[in-house]
Structures are given as structure tokens and as C-alpha cells.
Design a protein around this motif. Sequence first.
Motif, short mmCIF file in Angstrom:
data_model
loop_
_atom_site.label_atom_id
_atom_site.label_comp_id
_atom_site.label_asym_id
_atom_site.label_seq_id
_atom_site.Cartn_x
_atom_site.Cartn_y
_atom_site.Cartn_z
N LEU A 188 -14.55 46.86 -18.85
CA LEU A 188 -13.50 46.05 -19.45
C LEU A 188 -12.83 46.84 -20.57
O LEU A 188 -13.42 47.75 -21.14
N ARG A 189 -11.59 46.46 -20.88
CA ARG A 189 -10.88 47.02 -22.02
C ARG A 189 -11.12 46.09 -23.19
O ARG A 189 -10.69 44.94 -23.17
N ILE A 190 -11.86 46.60 -24.19
CA ILE A 190 -12.33 45.73 -25.27
C ILE A 190 -11.74 46.14 -26.62
O ILE A 190 -11.68 47.32 -26.95
N LEU A 191 -11.35 45.12 -27.39
CA LEU A 191 -10.88 45.32 -28.77
C LEU A 191 -12.00 44.88 -29.71
O LEU A 191 -12.57 43.80 -29.53
N LEU A 192 -12.34 45.72 -30.70
CA LEU A 192 -13.38 45.39 -31.68
C LEU A 192 -12.75 45.04 -33.02
O LEU A 192 -11.87 45.77 -33.49
N ALA A 193 -13.20 43.95 -33.63
CA ALA A 193 -12.74 43.60 -34.97
C ALA A 193 -13.96 43.30 -35.83
O ALA A 193 -14.65 42.31 -35.61
N GLU A 194 -14.24 44.18 -36.77
CA GLU A 194 -15.43 44.07 -37.62
C GLU A 194 -15.15 44.89 -38.88
O GLU A 194 -14.73 46.04 -38.79
N ASP A 195 -15.33 44.27 -40.07
CA ASP A 195 -14.97 44.98 -41.30
C ASP A 195 -16.01 46.02 -41.72
O ASP A 195 -15.70 46.91 -42.50
N GLU A 196 -17.24 45.93 -41.17
CA GLU A 196 -18.25 46.95 -41.51
C GLU A 196 -18.18 48.08 -40.49
O GLU A 196 -18.51 47.90 -39.33
N ALA A 197 -17.77 49.26 -40.99
CA ALA A 197 -17.54 50.41 -40.11
C ALA A 197 -18.77 50.80 -39.30
O ALA A 197 -18.65 51.15 -38.12
N LEU A 198 -19.95 50.72 -39.90
CA LEU A 198 -21.18 51.13 -39.19
C LEU A 198 -21.46 50.21 -38.01
O LEU A 198 -21.81 50.68 -36.92
N ILE A 199 -21.30 48.90 -38.23
CA ILE A 199 -21.53 47.93 -37.14
C ILE A 199 -20.50 48.17 -36.04
O ILE A 199 -20.82 48.14 -34.86
N ARG A 200 -19.26 48.45 -36.47
CA ARG A 200 -18.19 48.70 -35.50
C ARG A 200 -18.52 49.93 -34.64
O ARG A 200 -18.34 49.92 -33.43
N MET A 201 -19.02 50.99 -35.30
CA MET A 201 -19.38 52.21 -34.57
C MET A 201 -20.53 51.94 -33.58
O MET A 201 -20.50 52.40 -32.44
N ASP A 202 -21.54 51.19 -34.04
CA ASP A 202 -22.67 50.85 -33.16
C ASP A 202 -22.19 50.07 -31.94
O ASP A 202 -22.61 50.32 -30.82
N LEU A 203 -21.32 49.10 -32.21
CA LEU A 203 -20.78 48.27 -31.13
C LEU A 203 -20.00 49.11 -30.14
O LEU A 203 -20.15 48.97 -28.92
N ALA A 204 -19.14 49.97 -30.67
CA ALA A 204 -18.31 50.83 -29.81
C ALA A 204 -19.20 51.68 -28.91
O ALA A 204 -18.96 51.80 -27.70
N GLU A 205 -20.27 52.23 -29.50
CA GLU A 205 -21.19 53.09 -28.72
C GLU A 205 -21.91 52.26 -27.65
O GLU A 205 -22.00 52.66 -26.49
N MET A 206 -22.40 51.08 -28.07
CA MET A 206 -23.14 50.19 -27.16
C MET A 206 -22.26 49.79 -25.96
O MET A 206 -22.69 49.82 -24.80
N LEU A 207 -21.01 49.43 -26.23
CA LEU A 207 -20.10 48.96 -25.18
C LEU A 207 -19.63 50.11 -24.29
O LEU A 207 -19.50 49.96 -23.08
N THR A 208 -19.41 51.28 -24.91
CA THR A 208 -19.00 52.46 -24.13
C THR A 208 -20.13 52.86 -23.19
O THR A 208 -19.90 53.17 -22.02
N ASP A 209 -21.37 52.83 -23.71
CA ASP A 209 -22.54 53.16 -22.88
C ASP A 209 -22.67 52.20 -21.70
O ASP A 209 -23.18 52.56 -20.65
N ALA A 210 -22.21 50.96 -21.89
CA ALA A 210 -22.29 49.95 -20.81
C ALA A 210 -21.11 50.07 -19.84
O ALA A 210 -20.97 49.27 -18.93
N GLY A 211 -20.24 51.08 -20.05
CA GLY A 211 -19.15 51.33 -19.11
C GLY A 211 -17.82 50.71 -19.48
O GLY A 211 -16.88 50.70 -18.69
N HIS A 212 -17.73 50.16 -20.70
CA HIS A 212 -16.47 49.55 -21.14
C HIS A 212 -15.63 50.56 -21.94
O HIS A 212 -16.14 51.58 -22.39
N THR A 213 -14.34 50.26 -22.11
CA THR A 213 -13.42 51.12 -22.86
C THR A 213 -12.99 50.38 -24.11
O THR A 213 -12.58 49.23 -24.04
#
Length: 201
Positions: free
Chosen positions: A11-36
Motif C-alpha cells: 500500500l501507499r502509506i502516509l505517516l503522521a507522527e510528531d515524534e521523529a523516532l517513532i515515525r522512523m520505526d513505523l516507516a521501517e516496519m511498514l517498508t519491511d512489510a512491503g508497503h511504500t
Amino acid sequence: MPTDTGPESGLRILLAEDEALIRMDLAEMLTDAGHTIVGQAADGEQAVAQAQETTPDLVVMDIKMPGMDGITAAEQIGREGLAPVVMLTAFSDKNLVERARDAGVMSYVVKPFSAADVLPAIDIARARWAERKALEAEVADLGERFETRKQVDRAKGLLMAQLKLSEADAFRWIQKAAMDRRLSMREVAEAVISGMPAKKG
């Protein structure tokens, strides 16, 4: 744009989170699951602007952000029919969850979370979004749409209990019964609730 992709397709996913570290973790987690990841925002206003610009398949958003909060942003994204929203929250506060649901949030995840929490929430959000679109296509009047959704939700609950179906399968059962019998989904839902087999009108 894909209409009903399963969890296996990205899926093409937009992330909105004010804590940069959580945002980075999420981005990595979702990318690893095959999302963009098509965009990242640090507050609600950025999230709405990026959702309008990128038209993602899904938005994952924190509830508490500076400026416009996640619920207000989700409401706007939902009202414009842009994408389903999965809400991240550090609080399992009932009022917040109800506010989020009323704002059109399709599912939510309580922090701290893992991929095992986030990925099923994404599937639920996508299934509920598809339901909402199907109901919108069937019922034009807003007040009637709300009533229809309430009846369909009640019928889904009964089918899930009686036939041991998932939420998405229960909705598909109602949708298929409506098409097979040339009835509206609301008529099928009301027949399920009253325990009567739906008849042709």
C-alpha cells in the motif's frame, strides 16, 4: 488506484507522527512489510495537506500532535474521502476512541506497538473503508446512510457470532445477499436482525 488489495500487496502509506523516532520505526516496519511510504508529517495540518497531495491508500496518524490534532485531521481526511485512517494512541481512553470513531477513524493501535499490532489494524481499516464506500454508493442521503450503517453493523455482529465470520466476511455476506436478492444492504441487514430470511421484494 488499487480498490481492494489484500494484505500481501503493498500500500501507499502516509505517516503522521510528531515524534521523529517513532515515525522512523513505523516507516521501517511498514517498508519491511512491503508497503511504500509516500509522505511523512509532523502535525495534523501537514498530514491533511499531504493526504490531499499524494492520495495515499492509507494514513497512519498519531492522535496527539501539535497544532491540529490527529482526530481533527482524520475527520477532514475522512470527510474528503481521501483515505482510511489508522490512529496511533498512547491512551486507551474510551472518550478519545469514541471521538476518533465518530471522526471516521477506521481502526487504532495503542502504543507501544509492534508490526503484529499495526499490520492487522491496517487490514481492518482497509476493510471498513471499503464497506463505507460501498454504503455511500448505495445510499445517497446522509441521514439514511448513518441509519443503514448502524443496521449493517448490528447485522454484521450477529453474523460474526452465528456463523463465526470475520468482520470483513460478514459484510461481504450482506453485500452478496443484497445482490443475489436484489435488495438494499439495509433490507438484508434488517432481515438478519429480525431473524427472517430476506425475501425478494
